[in-house]
Design a protein around this motif. Structure first.
Motif, PDB file in Angstrom:
ATOM      1  N   GLY A 334       0.795  -1.225   0.000  1.00 18.20           N
ATOM      2  CA  GLY A 334       0.000   0.000   0.000  1.00 18.20           C
ATOM      3  C   GLY A 334       0.822   1.266   0.000  1.00 18.20           C
ATOM      4  N   GLN A 417      -4.141  -1.613   7.069  1.00 19.86           N
ATOM      5  CA  GLN A 417      -4.974  -1.179   5.947  1.00 19.86           C
ATOM      6  C   GLN A 417      -5.461   0.257   6.142  1.00 19.86           C
ATOM      7  OE1 GLN A 417      -5.061  -3.057   3.185  1.00 19.86           O
ATOM      8  NE2 GLN A 417      -3.666  -4.275   4.458  1.00 19.86           N
ATOM      9  N   ASP A 420      -2.663   2.376   4.948  1.00 22.63           N
ATOM     10  CA  ASP A 420      -2.599   2.438   3.481  1.00 22.63           C
ATOM     11  C   ASP A 420      -3.659   3.374   2.922  1.00 22.63           C
ATOM     12  OD1 ASP A 420      -0.569   0.635   3.702  1.00 22.63           O
ATOM     13  OD2 ASP A 420      -1.728  -1.110   3.070  1.00 22.63           O
ATOM     14  N   ASN A 427      -5.684   3.977  -2.722  1.00 23.63           N
ATOM     15  CA  ASN A 427      -5.568   2.627  -2.164  1.00 23.63           C
ATOM     16  C   ASN A 427      -6.900   2.087  -1.689  1.00 23.63           C
ATOM     17  OD1 ASN A 427      -2.824   2.006  -2.453  1.00 23.63           O
ATOM     18  ND2 ASN A 427      -2.289   3.241  -0.652  1.00 23.63           N
ATOM     19  N   ARG A 430      -7.863  -1.291  -3.174  1.00 31.73           N
ATOM     20  CA  ARG A 430      -6.981  -2.364  -2.709  1.00 31.73           C
ATOM     21  C   ARG A 430      -7.283  -2.719  -1.259  1.00 31.73           C
ATOM     22  NH1 ARG A 430      -2.590  -2.769   0.305  1.00 31.73           N
ATOM     23  NH2 ARG A 430      -1.105  -4.454  -0.122  1.00 31.73           N
ATOM     24  N   VAL A 431      -7.505  -1.682  -0.421  1.00 30.24           N
ATOM     25  CA  VAL A 431      -7.823  -1.934   0.984  1.00 30.24           C
ATOM     26  C   VAL A 431      -9.120  -2.722   1.090  1.00 30.24           C
ATOM     27  CG1 VAL A 431      -8.463  -0.821   3.148  1.00 30.24           C
ATOM     28  CG2 VAL A 431      -6.559   0.069   1.805  1.00 30.24           C
ATOM     29  N   VAL A 434      -8.441  -6.379   0.310  1.00 29.54           N
ATOM     30  CA  VAL A 434      -7.743  -7.074   1.397  1.00 29.54           C
ATOM     31  C   VAL A 434      -8.700  -7.371   2.540  1.00 29.54           C
ATOM     32  CG1 VAL A 434      -5.912  -6.872   3.117  1.00 29.54           C
ATOM     33  CG2 VAL A 434      -5.511  -6.101   0.783  1.00 29.54           C
ATOM     34  N   LEU A 435      -9.533  -6.395   2.904  1.00 32.53           N
ATOM     35  CA  LEU A 435     -10.471  -6.619   3.991  1.00 32.53           C
ATOM     36  C   LEU A 435     -11.500  -7.678   3.632  1.00 32.53           C
ATOM     37  CD1 LEU A 435     -11.113  -2.961   5.238  1.00 32.53           C
ATOM     38  CD2 LEU A 435      -9.597  -4.682   6.204  1.00 32.53           C
TER      39      LEU A 435
END
Length: 851
Positions: A334, A417, A420, A427, A430-431, A434-435
């Motif tokens: 990130g 996160q 990031d 981001n 992307r965050v 991931v979560l």
């Protein structure tokens, strides 16, 4: 008149002489008091050196006036004085004795001479008068001058002499003789004087130039010089090179010269009595500041950065500038894209409130746990300023921005996160991915509760929605705050989670010792163990308090297996482990760590109490009940006060107060379990009784409890009785205020009563603990009998049902000073924040002055 010499010689010689001397003193005083009053006034003026400050013309005029006044008053005294005759002294002494015996002895028989009987009677009369002479006493002179000196001028002159003796000098009187030659020279020729005024912030005194000898002269930079020339204009001139003045410079012969010293050079006064000095500048050194050591971070993430600052005259301000060290950031994941522009972190440095600021050591205290740069490389630059506007800067310190550490893996991932997302809003997608991956079919026990999981999913959905439309700065901050709250909930958890983190930290440290990890890694893992242990003990304390509030009894069979431990014991054990590791004695350190693990596994939260049947515990319970009843009355009074200003505002409320007899609280009346929280207030099961009557009944109940209070004769028992007496007075005041319908005043008095009740309960607990220690003979071990008072893992005696005191403090030994230092650092940090209100800054200043 004739006098019998034998009588005077034998009996009244000395009384007569003393009376005569007093008569002389009396007439001297009356005649010459103006003379010595003028003389004392002149002497006082000379001792104070008034003749040095006045112009010579005025001095000579004053001398003439003084001489004339002395001559006139002396002539007046001689004219007024009359030498007393001996007969006057005899008459004064004779008037003080009954029958005037001296006059009788001097008289001769006028009639009856030659008659034997008459002469015998006369002789007997003289004999009696002669006997009375033995009681003759000297007559005290009358020295009072109040009728002649109604304004007490003589005392004014005497006061002047006393002031001259204390603040002046007798040596100054001799200077009068120099007025002839010196005064003539002053009148005939020019003179000068001057002053050097250093800058106010230096604290240096003003220098009088005529007192400075010719030659070298060192003065602080920025000093001001004032010169004054007297006499004929042009006789004295100034030549100087220290001011660096150019352009419109006043003539060198001006009677008054004023300039500031900006550089070294020469000052020369040309003319009669002139002088010259070679001036050297004492430079004002720039302040200096250094970082005194690595920053310390508490478990909650508060940073303490020590620093030291110096200046020759004192530091007046300082600040810390924290900038992101982008080159040192690991640009992966990130953090791969460029960060959004963020301003540098600027914090004011705390300065000493009292004492010198020329050299001091302080600590910058702040919490950067929620900042986007938390745990990222930063450059910390400290700056300080002095009064002259000079700035001193410390060498930039490179470090990871200290912040709170998260030991729970899921909480750490959420925080990462969040970082990031704050690094760059791009981001967001992307965050969210991931979560979502984390929450997809989560493994068992990943989320401790459904509430945490639901909160996680809500944040994820909102983030995905924002990311699709392009997340804004406000939306980013909203999501970041939600992620932070979730991470805290996941990290803190319950006691099982804290125990798991502590066990995991112990396991990681044990593995590091086995594989021979580096010193830095071991130190980091040791700090992690300390933080996890502290969190575990905090959870234990919370659980102990919760169970204490819910249970009034404890199982005495379990008391035999309970171990007593406080934070000092744990701290010493961990210090010992770290010391062994630093010495390379890994085997012993491993064994000590295993002992620590065993102790922590055997820890149990204990519940204390002396037994429900003891008089002390019963008294504690009764006082706690009275405290709750008083709280309920105070709540009802407050609601009635609200009702006066906002009728109907309390209808239907179900407040969460824990008071009794208050009419509200948790959905039911405190007067009984069946009453609903409808704001019945004064009625309920109390009928039509008013708040004043209920306050009176509560005070009567307190007086009954005071009569049965244990611990008489002990210090704690006496303190408890005094506190309850104060509570009684406050309740009486509340009752009177309620009868007068002064609800605001009643609430204040009720608050005083509750504070006094709490103090009384605490003092009674201390008295009970002291009595128990004496009974047990000092044996306060963890294996105490079932009737002894137990402790929680922090070494406290929680008691039961309102027992607020114990025989030991929560913090002991080194922890006392550590905690005190943390509190002092926090106060200093807040006092250095300029955006706080002036009232709050004044309050913080008073705290620092007191502690």
């Amino acid at each position: 008149m004739a006098e019998p010499r034998d009588a005077f010689d034998t009996k009244v010689r000395w009384p007569l002489r003393l009376t005569w001397a007093g008569l002389i003193a009396e007439r001297v005083t009356v005649a010459f008091w103006p003379f010595w009053s003028v003389a004392m006034a002149c002497l006082a003026l000379l001792m104070m050196g008034l003749h040095r400050t006045l112009a010579v013309e005025l001095v000579w005029s004053a001398v003439v006036v003084a001489i004339v006044s002395l001559a006139l008053t002396f002539w007046f005294g001689i004219w007024k004085f009359r030498w007393p005759r001996r007969a006057e002294a005899v008459a004064r002494l004779d008037a003080t004795m009954v029958g005037r015996p001296l006059q009788t002895l001097a008289d001769a028989q006028a009639i009856g001479a030659g008659d034997a009987a008459s002469e015998a009677l006369w002789r007997e009369h003289r004999k009696r008068m002669a006997a009375r002479l033995s009681g003759a006493r000297a007559v005290r002179p009358d020295l009072k001058l109040s009728r002649r000196d109604p304004f007490a001028l003589r005392y004014v002159a005497l006061l002047g002499v006393a002031v001259g003796l204390m603040f002046g000098s007798l040596g100054r009187i001799g200077d009068v003789g120099d007025l002839g030659g010196g005064g003539q020279a002053l009148a005939a020729g020019p003179s000068w004087e001057g002053w050097i005024e250093p800058p106010a912030y230096t604290g240096l005194p003003v220098l009088y130039l005529p007192d400075q000898a010719e030659g070298d002269l060192s003065i602080p930079e920025g000093s001001g010089i004032i010169l004054r020339f007297y006499g004929e204009v042009g006789k004295l001139t100034l030549a100087e090179t220290v001011s660096g003045r150019i352009g419109e410079v006043p003539p060198a012969s001006d009677p008054e010269q004023q300039f500031a010293v900006a550089q070294g050079g020469k000052i020369e006064i040309n003319g009669p009595g002139g002088r010259a000095w070679d001036v050297a500048i004492l430079p004002d050194a720039a302040p200096a500041v250094t970082v005194a050591g690595p920053p310390e971070t508490t478990y909650e993430g508060q940073m303490s950065l020590p620093f030291e600052a110096t200046d020759d005259y004192g530091v007046v301000a300082g600040r810390a500038v924290i900038a992101l060290d982008l080159d040192a950031v690991d640009r992966r994941y990130g953090l791969a894209m460029d960060p959004e522009q963020r301003p540098e972190i600027i914090r004011d440095l705390p300065l000493p409130i009292a004492g010198s600021r020329a050299e001091f050591a302080e600590s910058l205290i702040d919490d950067f746990s929620q900042h986007p740069w938390a745990h990222l490389p930063v450059v910390v630059t400290l700056e300080v300023n002095d009064e002259a506007g000079q700035t001193g800067m410390a060498e930039p310190a490179r470090m990871a921005l200290p912040a709170r550490r998260f030991f729970d893996p899921l909480a750490a991932a959420v925080v990462e996160q969040r970082r990031d997302l704050l690094w760059n809003r791009q981001n967001a997608g992307r965050v969210a991915q991931v979560l979502r991956a984390v929450s997809w079919k989560p493994e068992e026990n990943l989320f401790r509760s459904e509430a945490d999981y639901l909160q996680f999913r809500v944040i994820l959905r909102r983030l995905e929605t924002y990311a699709e439309a392009g997340i804004t700065a406000d939306q980013r901050d909203e999501i970041a705050q939600a992620l932070w709250d979730l991470a805290l909930a996941l990290e803190e958890g319950d006691i099982d989670d804290a125990r798991e983190r502590m066990a995991r930290a112990q396991e990681r440290l044990s593995e590091a010792m086995k594989r021979g990890a580096s010193e830095s890694e071991i130190a980091e893992l040791m700090q992690e163990l300390r933080d996890a242990t502290q969190d575990y003990l905090r959870q234990l304390s919370r659980q102990a308090q919760k169970e204490q509030d819910q249970n009034d009894e404890f199982d005495s069979a379990d008391a035999q297996n309970m171990m007593q431990m406080d934070m000092n014991d744990l701290q010493r054990m961990m210090d010992r482990i770290q010391e062994l590791m630093e010495q390379g004695r890994m085997a012993e350190a491993q064994q000590a760590l295993e002992e620590l693990q065993q102790l922590m596994e055997n820890m149990r939260v204990t519940q204390g109490g002396e037994g429900q049947g003891s008089p002390g515990q019963q008294a504690m319970d009764n006082l706690a009940e009275t405290l709750r009843d008083q709280q309920g009355l105070s709540d009802q009074a407050f609601r009635d006060l609200q009702e006066q200003f906002n009728p109907g505002a309390n209808q239907g409320q179900s407040q969460g107060n824990q008071g009794r007899n208050g009419g509200e609280g948790q959905g039911q009346s405190h007067e009984g379990q069946g009453g609903q929280g409808d704001g019945a207030g004064e009625t309920g099961q109390s009928g039509d009784r008013s708040l004043a009557e209920r306050q009176r009944d509560l005070r009567d109940e307190l007086n009954r409890q005071r009569g049965n209070l244990p611990g008489e004769g002990t210090e704690g028992g006496q303190a408890a009785r005094e506190a309850l007496e104060q509570a009684d007075r406050a309740m009486r005041g509340a009752e009177d205020a309620l009868r007068q319908d002064d609800l605001a005043g009643a609430i204040d008095k009720q608050a005083e009563a509750m504070d006094a009740l709490r103090e009384g309960i605490r003092n009674l607990g201390e008295a009970m603990a002291e009595a128990q220690r004496e009974q047990q003979g000092g044996q306060g071990q963890a294996m105490g009998n079932a009737g002894s008072q137990q402790r929680d893992p922090l070494g406290r005696k929680p008691g039961s049902r309102g027992a607020l005191g114990g025989d030991d403090s929560l913090l002991q030994g080194e922890d006392v000073y550590r905690r005190a230092r943390e509190l002092l650092d926090e106060i200093r940090r807040r006092s250095g924040e300029g955006d706080r209100s002036q009232d709050e800054l004044d309050y913080l200043k008073r705290l620092l002055e007191r502690f």
